[in-house]
Design a protein around this motif. Sequence first.
Motif, PDB file in Angstrom:
ATOM      1  N   ILE A  11       0.813  -1.214   0.000  1.00  0.00           N
ATOM      2  CA  ILE A  11       0.000   0.000   0.000  1.00  0.00           C
ATOM      3  C   ILE A  11       0.850   1.268   0.000  1.00  0.00           C
ATOM      4  CG2 ILE A  11      -1.940  -1.146   1.128  1.00  0.00           C
ATOM      5  CD1 ILE A  11      -1.070   0.294   3.740  1.00  0.00           C
ATOM      6  N   ASP A  12       2.131   1.139   0.299  1.00  0.00           N
ATOM      7  CA  ASP A  12       3.023   2.306   0.362  1.00  0.00           C
ATOM      8  C   ASP A  12       3.397   2.749  -1.049  1.00  0.00           C
ATOM      9  OD1 ASP A  12       6.292   2.973   0.451  1.00  0.00           O
ATOM     10  OD2 ASP A  12       5.063   4.062   1.912  1.00  0.00           O
ATOM     11  N   GLY A  13       3.087   4.004  -1.365  1.00  0.00           N
ATOM     12  CA  GLY A  13       3.305   4.524  -2.707  1.00  0.00           C
ATOM     13  C   GLY A  13       4.744   4.453  -3.167  1.00  0.00           C
ATOM     14  N   LYS A  14       5.673   4.853  -2.326  1.00  0.00           N
ATOM     15  CA  LYS A  14       7.084   4.837  -2.712  1.00  0.00           C
ATOM     16  C   LYS A  14       7.539   3.414  -3.008  1.00  0.00           C
ATOM     17  CE  LYS A  14      11.673   6.307  -1.519  1.00  0.00           C
ATOM     18  NZ  LYS A  14      12.616   6.724  -0.516  1.00  0.00           N
ATOM     19  N   LYS A  15       7.140   2.469  -2.175  1.00  0.00           N
ATOM     20  CA  LYS A  15       7.503   1.061  -2.391  1.00  0.00           C
ATOM     21  C   LYS A  15       6.924   0.570  -3.725  1.00  0.00           C
ATOM     22  CE  LYS A  15       8.927  -3.092  -1.231  1.00  0.00           C
ATOM     23  NZ  LYS A  15      10.289  -3.472  -1.472  1.00  0.00           N
ATOM     24  N   CYS A  16       5.681   0.944  -4.010  1.00  0.00           N
ATOM     25  CA  CYS A  16       5.060   0.551  -5.281  1.00  0.00           C
ATOM     26  C   CYS A  16       5.861   1.090  -6.462  1.00  0.00           C
ATOM     27  CB  CYS A  16       3.623   1.056  -5.363  1.00  0.00           C
ATOM     28  SG  CYS A  16       2.461   0.263  -4.240  1.00  0.00           S
ATOM     29  N   VAL A  17       6.236   2.357  -6.407  1.00  0.00           N
ATOM     30  CA  VAL A  17       7.001   2.962  -7.503  1.00  0.00           C
ATOM     31  C   VAL A  17       8.359   2.285  -7.632  1.00  0.00           C
ATOM     32  CG1 VAL A  17       8.060   5.085  -8.374  1.00  0.00           C
ATOM     33  CG2 VAL A  17       5.763   5.158  -7.385  1.00  0.00           C
ATOM     34  N   GLU A  18       9.001   1.963  -6.528  1.00  0.00           N
ATOM     35  CA  GLU A  18      10.287   1.246  -6.585  1.00  0.00           C
ATOM     36  C   GLU A  18      10.131  -0.098  -7.292  1.00  0.00           C
ATOM     37  OE1 GLU A  18      11.350   1.134  -2.440  1.00  0.00           O
ATOM     38  OE2 GLU A  18      12.295   3.122  -2.527  1.00  0.00           O
ATOM     39  N   ILE A  19       9.046  -0.794  -7.007  1.00  0.00           N
ATOM     40  CA  ILE A  19       8.787  -2.087  -7.660  1.00  0.00           C
ATOM     41  C   ILE A  19       8.523  -1.881  -9.149  1.00  0.00           C
ATOM     42  CG2 ILE A  19       7.137  -4.003  -7.808  1.00  0.00           C
ATOM     43  CD1 ILE A  19       6.861  -3.682  -4.684  1.00  0.00           C
TER      44      ILE A  19
END
Length: 155
Positions: A97-105
Amino acid sequence: MKNLVGIDREKSKKLVIELNILLADYEIFYQNLRGFHWNIKGENFFELHNKFEELYNDAFSKIDEIAERILTLEGEPLHTYTDYLKTTEIVEEKNIIDGKKCVEIVVKNFSTLIRKERLILSLAADADDEGTVSLMSDYISETEKTLWMLNSYLR
């Protein structure tokens, strides 16, 4: 021996194998993007919710184009998640759910996709397969720009 579109059958078979790998990668990438779109939380919700929708719509179009290219080369596109999961290098993501983590993926996944697109571009050029060369050239150009933008977001 040449296939229907005039490409050496052996080279075409190699292209079909690599295109099916790319197809599997895009299918899992697409589903990851859907999950990010649905489950994102936090202060960047609106911005990222829209971006992930834009990206999954683009991935959806590419999935169809890749499958149709495989058929044009007289191959059979993979079409089950069982086959996709056996074939893909992209990892299924769950409950992020964390936006930064999603973008990193997403950046990591795009890096995988562009590496494979470059391989297919090289194989297609060697086979004088202008249709696949054109498709991969377009994908690479788009992916490079998207990677630059997403990487800028992360800084």
